[in-house]
Write a protein that holds these residues in place. Structure first.
Motif, PDB file in Angstrom:
ATOM      1  N   HIS A 205      -3.882 -44.170  34.891  1.00 21.87           N
ATOM      2  CA  HIS A 205      -2.846 -45.029  34.338  1.00 21.87           C
ATOM      3  C   HIS A 205      -1.770 -44.191  33.669  1.00 21.87           C
ATOM      4  CE1 HIS A 205      -0.891 -48.111  31.843  1.00 21.87           C
ATOM      5  NE2 HIS A 205      -1.309 -48.952  32.795  1.00 21.87           N
ATOM      6  N   MET A 206      -0.530 -44.578  33.878  1.00 24.75           N
ATOM      7  CA  MET A 206       0.595 -43.774  33.396  1.00 24.75           C
ATOM      8  C   MET A 206       0.628 -43.640  31.873  1.00 24.75           C
ATOM      9  SD  MET A 206       3.710 -46.466  34.075  1.00 24.75           S
ATOM     10  CE  MET A 206       3.949 -47.919  33.044  1.00 24.75           C
ATOM     11  N   ASP A 207      -0.074 -44.531  31.155  1.00 27.00           N
ATOM     12  CA  ASP A 207      -0.124 -44.467  29.692  1.00 27.00           C
ATOM     13  C   ASP A 207      -1.446 -43.940  29.150  1.00 27.00           C
ATOM     14  OD1 ASP A 207       2.448 -45.556  29.456  1.00 27.00           O
ATOM     15  OD2 ASP A 207       1.681 -47.618  29.423  1.00 27.00           O
ATOM     16  N   ASN A 208      -2.465 -43.844  30.020  1.00 31.13           N
ATOM     17  CA  ASN A 208      -3.790 -43.475  29.538  1.00 31.13           C
ATOM     18  C   ASN A 208      -4.597 -42.830  30.671  1.00 31.13           C
ATOM     19  OD1 ASN A 208      -6.306 -43.189  28.424  1.00 31.13           O
ATOM     20  ND2 ASN A 208      -6.662 -45.366  28.061  1.00 31.13           N
ATOM     21  N   PRO A 209      -4.682 -41.506  30.723  1.00 30.28           N
ATOM     22  CA  PRO A 209      -5.379 -40.841  31.831  1.00 30.28           C
ATOM     23  C   PRO A 209      -6.886 -41.057  31.843  1.00 30.28           C
ATOM     24  CG  PRO A 209      -4.699 -39.246  30.172  1.00 30.28           C
ATOM     25  CD  PRO A 209      -4.055 -40.554  29.802  1.00 30.28           C
ATOM     26  N   LYS A 210      -7.436 -41.629  30.768  1.00 28.44           N
ATOM     27  CA  LYS A 210      -8.872 -41.922  30.778  1.00 28.44           C
ATOM     28  C   LYS A 210      -9.178 -43.235  31.494  1.00 28.44           C
ATOM     29  CE  LYS A 210      -9.978 -39.115  26.754  1.00 28.44           C
ATOM     30  NZ  LYS A 210     -10.558 -39.061  25.398  1.00 28.44           N
ATOM     31  N   LYS A 211      -8.142 -43.932  31.919  1.00 28.40           N
ATOM     32  CA  LYS A 211      -8.295 -45.092  32.804  1.00 28.40           C
ATOM     33  C   LYS A 211      -7.950 -44.615  34.215  1.00 28.40           C
ATOM     34  CE  LYS A 211      -6.363 -48.937  31.478  1.00 28.40           C
ATOM     35  NZ  LYS A 211      -5.345 -49.881  30.943  1.00 28.40           N
ATOM     36  N   TYR A 212      -8.971 -44.406  35.027  1.00 29.13           N
ATOM     37  CA  TYR A 212      -8.728 -43.828  36.344  1.00 29.13           C
ATOM     38  C   TYR A 212      -9.641 -44.456  37.386  1.00 29.13           C
ATOM     39  CZ  TYR A 212     -12.865 -40.992  35.192  1.00 29.13           C
ATOM     40  OH  TYR A 212     -14.118 -40.577  34.839  1.00 29.13           O
TER      41      TYR A 212
END
Length: 474
Positions: A439-446
């Motif tokens: 996710h462009m705002d949160n790389p821990k959402k993948y």
């Protein structure tokens, strides 16, 4: 549980129906030492002495310990975890799974082993493994040149009820030009890297003939051809319009690709980057048949088709954009309709120089590059953490690391290469590996925690920087 290719079974956060992992950073110990995420040596599928030596060499030159750790995790990931190598009837045979799906994509398997080709000449066992991938791909195309993904054997698939001509050896039957192009790319790359020709036998010749035949069929000059596909699904890009044949095209010499390299259905079936890839592949196939087998007539047929597709691309796949001048659209239909976008999956418009389709300094490419890396590309996302190209396959706001890697691989600007590298380091979500998307705002959402193509491509990017711009690593 049946999953689309970008879905994961996960205990993490589930957002919008996608398996998005939300994981803590777990790879550092208390002294900030990065611990290897590779399998133990005895658990690795394959170990190449040459690749391991290169890992040690490159890692020693990287001053950023996080980047060095990621490189060591990613470059060998295909060898560590995805290859099933054996000798069958005295010949090497190598099945390469894509990662978290136990199936072999023609595209992915080529891309996954591509960075290892330069080491094949000095590593006999690695050369046999790569020859085995060529042999396995030859078998796959002979089973069905229209399929994109294959099982290890005739085991059937949860897609066996698709409305197309499924066979038990197929995992999925989505017609994508690039599947056959990647098959040629690996054969040609293996030949150039090793000089070996034993795997280019009668079956390989028949495979080449099927590839040429399939490309000609999908020019659709006299009819729609033998391929059609539909799927009972609520996911629009997983089935095909027009009764399974796709939207109408005007036969102008281009080749129809009913699916994109993302495995999503195309809107206008003349997929521009895939047609450019086909031109390169046909000329490589012609060279191999002429120089290895002396098949001049067949080589001439390949070159004739390549020339026809190239001329059609010049006429129908370059157009004026309001803001960027002459650029390439992503898809066209021959009637004058054009789709202005780019998708992260390769072949993409961004990847044209990487695949040898055009020079990086080509004016049309540079104009297109500026467009696809801007917010005028509907699948370019800019968030709090990163910006980059995504695509419809996973959805909005999800950036593909593959696009950032490709941006770096096709750049001639060292600052841009460094920016791509730095962005990749800060967006792996604490795992030490590349993913399908984040996710462009949160790389821990993948999506997809085990996606070997992206891992190996990242390793290839670092190898290129080490070779040409080692100062960027130190």
């Amino acid at each position: 549980m049946v999953t689309r290719r970008n879905f994961l079974k996960t205990t993490g956060l589930i957002t919008a129906g996608l398996g998005l992992n939300v994981l803590p950073t777990y790879a550092k110990d208390s002294d900030a030492v990065y611990l290897s995420c590779r399998p133990s040596r005895k658990e690795r599928k394959f170990v190449s002495k040459a690749v391991e030596a290169k890992i040690r060499e490159v890692k020693a030159s990287i001053s950023n310990s996080e980047l060095a750790w990621m490189f060591e995790n990613c470059l060998p990931n295909t060898l560590d975890t995805t290859v099933e190598h054996q000798i069958v009837n005295g010949k090497p045979d190598t099945f390469v799974i894509t990662g978290d799906i136990h199936a072999m994509w023609l595209r992915d398997s080529t891309a996954q082993v591509w960075p290892y080709l330069p080491f094949a000449k000095e590593d006999k066992e690695l050369k046999l493994l790569l020859e085995g991938v060529v042999n396995r791909q030859t078998k796959c195309v002979l089973i069905d040149p229209y399929a994109n993904a294959f099982n290890f054997g005739p085991t059937g698939s949860h897609w066996e009820k698709d409305l197309t001509d499924m066979k038990p050896e197929l995992h999925e039957r989505k017609w994508e030009i690039d599947s056959l192009c990647y098959t040629i790319r690996l054969s040609y790359g293996f030949w150039k890297a090793t000089g070996e020709t034993a795997c280019f036998n009668r079956n390989w010749i028949r495979t080449s003939e099927l590839i040429l035949q399939t490309f000609i069929e999908q020019q659709r000059k006299s009819d729609k051809g033998p391929y059609k596909f539909m799927r009972v699904t609520g996911w629009q890009t997983d089935t095909v319009a027009g009764g399974g044949y796709g939207n109408p095209v005007k036969p102008v010499g281009l080749i129809c690709s009913i699916f994109r390299p993302s495995d999503d259905a195309s809107i206008y079936p003349f997929l521009v980057p895939a047609n450019h890839f086909a031109v390169v592949s046909l000329r490589q196939m012609a060279q191999m048949h002429q120089e290895i087998h002396g098949r001049h007539d067949f080589a001439m047929k390949c070159r004739r088709l390549a020339d026809e597709v190239e001329e059609a691309l010049k006429e129908y796949a370059v157009t004026d954009h309001l803001d960027y001048g002459k650029i390439m659209p992503y898809e066209v239909d021959g009637f004058g309709n054009k789709l202005f976008m780019d998708d992260a999956n390769i072949p993409s418009l961004l990847s044209m120089p990487y695949l040898g389709c055009m020079d990086v300094d080509n004016d049309v490419y540079q104009n297109t590059r500026r467009f696809v890396l801007s917010e005028n590309n509907p699948y370019f996302f800019k968030g709090k953490v990163a910006e980059g190209i995504g695509g419809p396959h996973v959805g909005l706001e999800m950036i593909w690391p593959m696009s950032l890697i490709m941006q770096g691989l096709t750049s001639t600007d060292k600052k841009e290469m460094k920016w791509c590298l730095d962005t990749l380091v800060k967006t792996h979500g604490g795992t030490g590996f590349m993913h399908e998307t984040f996710h462009m705002d949160n790389p821990k959402k993948y999506t997809r925690k085990w996606f070997a193509w992206a891992n190996t491509l990242f390793g290839e990017f670092v190898l290129k920087i080490h070779q040409y711009h080692p100062e960027l690593l130190s």
